[in-house]
Design a protein around this motif. Structure first.
Motif, short mmCIF file in Angstrom:
data_model
loop_
_atom_site.label_atom_id
_atom_site.label_comp_id
_atom_site.label_asym_id
_atom_site.label_seq_id
_atom_site.Cartn_x
_atom_site.Cartn_y
_atom_site.Cartn_z
N VAL A 1 1.00 -1.23 0.06
CA VAL A 1 -0.05 -0.04 0.09
C VAL A 1 0.89 1.10 -0.01
CG1 VAL A 1 -1.75 1.29 1.18
CG2 VAL A 1 -1.94 -1.18 1.02
N HIS A 2 2.02 1.16 0.81
CA HIS A 2 2.97 2.45 1.08
C HIS A 2 3.51 2.80 -0.35
CE1 HIS A 2 5.46 5.12 3.32
NE2 HIS A 2 6.22 4.72 2.48
N GLN B 1 -7.40 -5.45 2.37
CA GLN B 1 -8.39 -4.85 1.65
C GLN B 1 -7.96 -3.40 1.39
OE1 GLN B 1 -11.54 -6.13 1.44
NE2 GLN B 1 -11.61 -4.42 0.03
N LYS B 2 -7.17 -2.81 2.32
CA LYS B 2 -6.65 -1.24 1.87
C LYS B 2 -5.94 -1.22 0.64
CE LYS B 2 -5.73 0.33 6.55
NZ LYS B 2 -4.72 0.76 7.64
N LEU B 3 -5.02 -2.48 0.27
CA LEU B 3 -4.59 -2.60 -0.79
C LEU B 3 -5.51 -2.67 -2.04
CD1 LEU B 3 -2.04 -2.57 -2.78
CD2 LEU B 3 -1.75 -5.00 -2.20
N LEU B 4 -6.43 -3.48 -1.80
CA LEU B 4 -7.59 -3.78 -3.05
C LEU B 4 -8.27 -2.38 -3.17
CD1 LEU B 4 -9.39 -7.17 -1.97
CD2 LEU B 4 -7.53 -6.64 -3.72
N GLN C 1 3.69 5.35 -5.81
CA GLN C 1 5.30 5.54 -6.46
C GLN C 1 5.47 4.64 -7.33
OE1 GLN C 1 9.80 5.47 -4.59
NE2 GLN C 1 7.89 6.10 -3.21
N LEU C 2 5.12 3.36 -7.57
CA LEU C 2 5.36 2.27 -8.63
C LEU C 2 4.21 2.11 -9.62
CD1 LEU C 2 6.60 -0.63 -6.25
CD2 LEU C 2 7.75 0.61 -7.80
N TYR D 1 0.94 -11.19 -4.35
CA TYR D 1 1.31 -12.20 -3.34
C TYR D 1 1.93 -11.51 -2.18
CZ TYR D 1 2.94 -16.25 -1.06
OH TYR D 1 3.11 -17.31 -0.22
N ALA D 2 1.62 -11.55 -1.00
CA ALA D 2 1.99 -10.99 0.15
C ALA D 2 1.22 -11.77 1.24
CB ALA D 2 1.82 -9.57 0.18
#
Length: 202
Positions: free
Chosen positions: A67-68, A105-108, A72-73, A85-86
């Motif tokens: 998420v962080h 969920q935050k990443l999604l 940037q990427l 995958y994590a």
């Protein structure tokens, strides 16, 4: 003196940004994003040809770190699919399954906000011999990931967990390096076959 994780990650993120800068073709791009299990898949490009893939894994990362560094990427690419995958490092660092799923969920949400129509594919967590003590937690995270994926649109799953076990349900030690944590060539052959089957390449 212990080096902060962010300082370690910054070096890897710079490398990944350079990898993105070198992309000549950005059409139909499939991004693999996550921890060292992704980063160490060095044969990915050949293994998954003719898919157009880029490896954006960074060692030691978690859903939280994904998420962080997401903006940037992903600020200069528009992938058609993101494969995640994590979660293993998250658990080994002391997070509960509930906390891991919160960050997942935050990443999604982060992905969906930036790329509303992108296909998100989640790889279930493997159970390595080194992290056998986390079996219960890994199973719970996988259970919840499967549930979340089942109710979301433009989201699917590659079932890694079961393929890495023997007939007794134990981790297959021959698929791992000497540390019994990271995959060896044979382990990535399993991932290759699963992923190619997922994409109907064979």
């Amino acid at each position: 003196m212990e080096i902060p994780l962010e300082d370690i990650f910054e070096k890897e993120i710079k490398i990944l940004n350079r990898r993105i800068d070198r992309l000549e073709n950005r059409d139909d791009l499939i991004v693999f994003y996550g921890s060292s299990s992704i980063r160490l898949w060095v044969s990915m490009k050949d293994d998954l040809a003719p898919l157009h893939t880029i490896n954006l894994g960074f060692g030691g990362s978690s859903f939280g770190w994904c998420v962080h560094y997401f903006e940037q990427l992903f600020n200069r690419i528009s992938p058609t699919r993101i494969i995640l995958y994590a979660g293993e490092n998250d658990l080994s660092n002391g997070l509960s399954p509930k906390e891991v799923i919160r960050d997942f969920q935050k990443l999604l949400d982060k992905i969906r906000m930036k790329f509303p129509q992108v296909q998100i594919t989640v790889m279930t967590l493997k159970l390595s011999p080194h992290r056998l003590y986390l079996k219960k937690e890994i199973n719970e995270v996988n259970r919840q990931i499967k549930h979340i994926v089942s109710i979301l649109s433009h989201t699917d799953i590659i079932h890694i967990y079961e393929a890495m076990l023997d007939s007794n349900g134990s981790p297959r030690a021959e698929l791992y390096r000497g540390d019994q944590l990271h995959l060896n060539k044979q382990g990535y052959e399993v991932w290759r076959n699963l992923t190619r089957t997922f994409f109907d390449l064979e």
